[in-house]
Design a protein around this motif. Sequence first.
Motif, PDB file in Angstrom:
ATOM      1  N   VAL A   1       1.005  -1.223   0.119  1.00 10.54           N
ATOM      2  CA  VAL A   1       0.101  -0.024  -0.287  1.00 10.54           C
ATOM      3  C   VAL A   1       1.220   0.647  -0.057  1.00 10.54           C
ATOM      4  N   PRO A   2       0.282   2.367  -0.451  1.00  7.22           N
ATOM      5  CA  PRO A   2       1.377   3.595  -1.024  1.00  7.22           C
ATOM      6  C   PRO A   2       1.529   4.081   0.991  1.00  7.22           C
TER       7      PRO A   2
ATOM      8  N   ARG B   1      -9.483  10.419  -2.842  1.00  5.16           N
ATOM      9  CA  ARG B   1      -8.707  10.025  -3.706  1.00  5.16           C
ATOM     10  C   ARG B   1      -9.682  10.142  -4.989  1.00  5.16           C
TER      11      ARG B   1
ATOM     12  N   LEU C   1      -8.876  -3.731   1.062  1.00  5.13           N
ATOM     13  CA  LEU C   1      -9.082  -3.893  -0.138  1.00  5.13           C
ATOM     14  C   LEU C   1      -9.972  -4.765  -0.636  1.00  5.13           C
TER      15      LEU C   1
ATOM     16  N   LEU D   1     -13.940  -5.111  -1.175  1.00 10.05           N
ATOM     17  CA  LEU D   1     -14.578  -3.580  -0.672  1.00 10.05           C
ATOM     18  C   LEU D   1     -15.832  -3.476  -1.596  1.00 10.05           C
ATOM     19  N   ARG D   2     -15.120  -3.727  -2.832  1.00 10.80           N
ATOM     20  CA  ARG D   2     -17.033  -3.096  -3.556  1.00 10.80           C
ATOM     21  C   ARG D   2     -17.477  -4.248  -4.371  1.00 10.80           C
TER      22      ARG D   2
ATOM     23  N   TRP E   1     -19.635  -3.370 -10.074  1.00 12.63           N
ATOM     24  CA  TRP E   1     -19.110  -3.737  -9.033  1.00 12.63           C
ATOM     25  C   TRP E   1     -17.046  -3.091  -9.813  1.00 12.63           C
TER      26      TRP E   1
ATOM     27  N   VAL F   1     -16.255  -2.430 -12.854  1.00  9.51           N
ATOM     28  CA  VAL F   1     -16.091  -0.997 -13.974  1.00  9.51           C
ATOM     29  C   VAL F   1     -16.035  -0.307 -13.080  1.00  9.51           C
ATOM     30  N   ASP F   2     -14.692   0.757 -14.001  1.00 16.89           N
ATOM     31  CA  ASP F   2     -14.577   1.629 -13.754  1.00 16.89           C
ATOM     32  C   ASP F   2     -14.505   2.571 -11.486  1.00 16.89           C
ATOM     33  N   PRO F   3     -14.415   1.747 -10.882  1.00 18.64           N
ATOM     34  CA  PRO F   3     -14.341   1.805  -9.562  1.00 18.64           C
ATOM     35  C   PRO F   3     -14.003   3.489  -9.202  1.00 18.64           C
ATOM     36  N   GLU F   4     -15.213   3.803  -7.900  1.00 23.05           N
ATOM     37  CA  GLU F   4     -14.118   5.086  -7.621  1.00 23.05           C
ATOM     38  C   GLU F   4     -13.135   4.798  -6.708  1.00 23.05           C
ATOM     39  N   PRO F   5     -11.218   4.777  -6.880  1.00 22.81           N
ATOM     40  CA  PRO F   5     -10.166   4.399  -6.756  1.00 22.81           C
ATOM     41  C   PRO F   5     -10.475   5.626  -5.616  1.00 22.81           C
ATOM     42  N   VAL F   6      -9.236   3.984  -4.657  1.00 16.57           N
ATOM     43  CA  VAL F   6      -8.920   5.279  -3.527  1.00 16.57           C
ATOM     44  C   VAL F   6      -7.079   5.268  -3.373  1.00 16.57           C
TER      45      VAL F   6
END
Lengths: 337, 222
Positions: free
Chosen positions: A33-34, A78, A218, A221-222, A232, A234-239
């Motif tokens: 993870v970052p 994000r 993660l 998560l979706r 879920w 396709v183009d999920p909101e990124p974090v």
Amino acid sequence: MERRIRTTLSCLCAALVVSGCEVTDPDTAGNLVPPTVDEDASLPAIELNGSRFHAETFGDPTKPVIVFLHGGPGQDYRGLLALASRFGGYSLADDNFLVFWDQRGAGLSRREQESSLTMANYLADLDAIIDRYSHGRPVFLVGHSWGAMYATAYINDHPDKVAGAVLIESGPLTGATFERIKKNIRELDLFAEWLNDYAWSTQFISPDGNARMDYDLLLGLRESQPRYHEQWDVDPEPVWRLGALVNHALPAEALNKHGSADYDFTTKLSRYTTPVLFIAGSLSEVLGPSLQTEQMKSYPSASLIVVDSVGHDVHWRRPAIIAGDIRNYLASRKGAQ
Amino acid sequence: MKPVSYMKVSLVLATLIVSSAHAQWNVARFDSTKVWTYATFGLDPAFIGSVGVSGVIPGRAKIQLGAEFGSVVAAFDLHDWRSRATARLSLIHAGAFRITGEDAVVTRGTSNSIYSAFNLGSSTTFTAGAYRRRWFVASEVGFDKAVLTRITNSDWYREYYYPDAKNGWYLTPGGTFHAGLTGGVTLGMLDISARAGNLRTERMNSLTPPFYATISAGIGWR
């Protein structure tokens, strides 16, 4: 047993080193993870209320202040940054001062002990953010999902500090509502693939330490919320990074001794007569138009906009529409700050 | 099959094949039953089904070697699998009371939305309880360590979450304690056993699910 494990580990490491493989530490920042603001000094950060937060601002600080509140608890800003983009030559930052921040223990903000991840500290953090940027003026709040609940809890306590609010796909504003809809929040079929993937994953990466916990969270998560999203994957909101500990701690704090949620963020909302804008995605089945129509009634003055053909992360999938709705709302509230 | 060739076959199987949801067999029957084939199903920690074979090496110590292979059965996900090569024996014996120990070499694989992984690990389990020829009941405690895990982050994870996530061999990324009860009965050639208990991480954090529960049915031959 411990000596044998240590010997086995040493042998395996030696074999890997000899074979030229690099052995990686799962807990070192940046691997799975970052890094957070404590681990990467180049990240934009602020210190307040005894913690360190990942935060960014856009626009002229003398203009009306909008504080954005991300979802979760435990997600980050994000995805909300899409609302700061320029659409048709206009950005919300042209006429406003936009404040984005990762909440306590979430996103790229500092990881904290569980004891500090309380609703009282969350409310104090938001109060400190507002005091830092508002120069004494009331601010606008834009919250998504948990962020909309958070905004409501703050307005309930500090109505005089909030010039208006846009609540996007708000989570349940009372424990009673949560108890009623909780079975729909996550798909808890014991044979669901996501749940078995999640359980199986613990055999590989234990949820020990913040990096591993955040990474593990993660997973699912979706997938676990099929009724939130039209698709879920396709183009999920990124974090950037989830905050697993706060994702556990705040909901746990909201439970009474019988295990039921008994919070109520609406007890004093009757005194907040400022118009509030609710937004919902038409395909969001759990926190969508039906629930928001009901939750609007907690505010003396509220309206609802339903965005067609989109689910829970409406601000990510339709940022131009949502930014336009926020712009129109702010125009209607001109002079409130 | 001669004892020596049988032992070789068992060792080869134990080395090459692999296994799953720890079946517990009655150590009091190691002298009368030589080979078991069995199937196990349960939550451990995902829903997993497995098949295995185990056999007792003749001699004073009566060590049972075994090999299992299992796969997560939810959505028939063959990417999620586990194998175990085990060695089990009775450590202390006083009347019906026994303390047993089991060591296993474990390999596991998984593939999910954010990563795929291959893992090398080991597990150790001790039981203490009453072992009669037709039944046994015991408490068990053990530790399963993911020693080395090769992690490959998915394209989806990199695109939407963290583009700089590192693929590679991760050292000791996981470990799980388990503590619970196990028991079984023998009905002719058929052995039925069950295990259930609590799971914790190596730092005693809770897991999802926080428990395991499996049932095994095996056929034993002399």
